[in-house]
Design an enzyme around this catalytic site. Sequence first.
Site, PDB file in Angstrom:
ATOM      1  CG  HIS A  34      23.424  11.633  -6.005  1.00  0.00           C
ATOM      2  ND1 HIS A  34      23.949  11.686  -4.746  1.00  0.00           N
ATOM      3  CD2 HIS A  34      22.166  11.147  -5.871  1.00  0.00           C
ATOM      4  CE1 HIS A  34      23.063  11.257  -3.869  1.00  0.00           C
ATOM      5  NE2 HIS A  34      21.968  10.917  -4.522  1.00  0.00           N
ATOM      6  CD  GLN A  58      11.661   8.429  -1.409  1.00  0.00           C
ATOM      7  OE1 GLN A  58      11.205   9.057  -2.359  1.00  0.00           O
ATOM      8  NE2 GLN A  58      12.814   7.797  -1.492  1.00  0.00           N
ATOM      9  N   GLY A 144      20.375   4.865 -10.080  1.00  0.00           N
ATOM     10  CA  GLY A 144      21.565   4.095  -9.707  1.00  0.00           C
ATOM     11  C   GLY A 144      21.237   2.624  -9.503  1.00  0.00           C
ATOM     12  CD  GLN A 150      14.628   4.743  -6.261  1.00  0.00           C
ATOM     13  OE1 GLN A 150      14.054   5.132  -5.250  1.00  0.00           O
ATOM     14  NE2 GLN A 150      15.744   5.303  -6.690  1.00  0.00           N
ATOM     15  CB  VAL A 173      29.977   5.517  -7.712  1.00  0.00           C
ATOM     16  CG1 VAL A 173      31.364   6.105  -7.456  1.00  0.00           C
ATOM     17  CG2 VAL A 173      29.512   5.866  -9.128  1.00  0.00           C
TER      18      VAL A 173
HETATM   19  O1  PAF Z   1      16.671   7.408  -5.084  1.00  0.00           O
HETATM   20  C1  PAF Z   1      16.251   8.471  -4.576  1.00  0.00           C
HETATM   21  O2  PAF Z   1      17.028   9.349  -4.169  1.00  0.00           O
HETATM   22  C2  PAF Z   1      14.748   8.680  -4.404  1.00  0.00           C
HETATM   23  O3  PAF Z   1      14.113   7.495  -4.098  1.00  0.00           O
HETATM   24  C3  PAF Z   1      14.089   9.361  -5.621  1.00  0.00           C
HETATM   25  C4  PAF Z   1      14.210   8.501  -6.872  1.00  0.00           C
HETATM   26  C5  PAF Z   1      14.743  10.718  -5.852  1.00  0.00           C
HETATM   27  C6  PAF Z   1      12.593   9.598  -5.353  1.00  0.00           C
HETATM   28  O4  PAF Z   1      12.403  10.420  -4.251  1.00  0.00           O
END
Ligand code: PAF
Length: 277
Positions: A34, A58, A144, A150, A173
């Site tokens: 992150h 999700q 990432g 995604q 990473v």
């Molecule tokens: O990759 C993530 O941590 C999540 O899928 C995101 C993009 C923050 C959406 O909730």
Amino acid sequence: MQVIETIAELMALRQQLSDAVGFVPTMGYLHQGHLALVKRARTENSAVVVSIYVNPAQFGLREDFAGYPRELDRDFELLQREKADIIFVPSDAEMYPPEFSSWIDVQKVTERLEGASRPGHFRGVATIVAKLFNLVQPSRAYFGQKDAQQAVVVKRMVADLDMGIEIVVVPTVRESDGLAMSSRNVHLSPEGRRAATVLFKALTLAQQLGRGGEKDAEEIRRQITSLIQKEPLAGIDYVSIADARTLEELSFIDRPALASLAVTIGRTRLIDNMPLE
Ligand code: PAF
């Protein structure tokens, strides 16, 4: 750095920013992966907004929403060090009020891989990302490479809905033994942590085979499947050699391809991927 919890505060702060805004959406429990996104956003924009929100929409019914690791104070400290400007930490009531009823359904690229294994996952991701994009109105948003599908889904949505946001995909990473950084790694037992290196080994083998001129995707799938099967703690969810852009499975590698894996170690499901040259 300002930490805010409401949409009203975020909108008021956003109005004061006139130059490029970089946005990093996260679910918190931040790691170096992150922070690489935040560092990149810092170099390319005059303001950096980070969201921390564990998005219930999700997660599937049997998934780890309740057990998803959370450690906000530590996250704030790390973000302060990276000089993020605004941290948005909304509640569920703020993001999904009782009357909430609009969902974004990106088709085709969501049908395979994570989409097939986790029904509804990308509907939840696309909806929350679209909502956050509307609130933050970023010039650029950072994702990432580890969550390769995604990134493909978000790019598709941004293009289809003319959102006009640049999506920047930042390299994965890794720990020193190759394990991709993930908030879920914390759930691995010591033996599981050792076994988890099998994902990196398998993807490295796929890359080596690719570099050695192997064009038969099924042969690469076969070899990396058999490598993973030698690890007793590992259970394969999928092994994919796909078109890097459409994520359609390939039988012959005649275009940029992506090797990706989902493997369960104990009760922890890990994903990782590497491009095949
Ligand atoms: O990759 C993530 O941590 C999540 O899928 C995101 C993009 C923050 C959406 O909730």
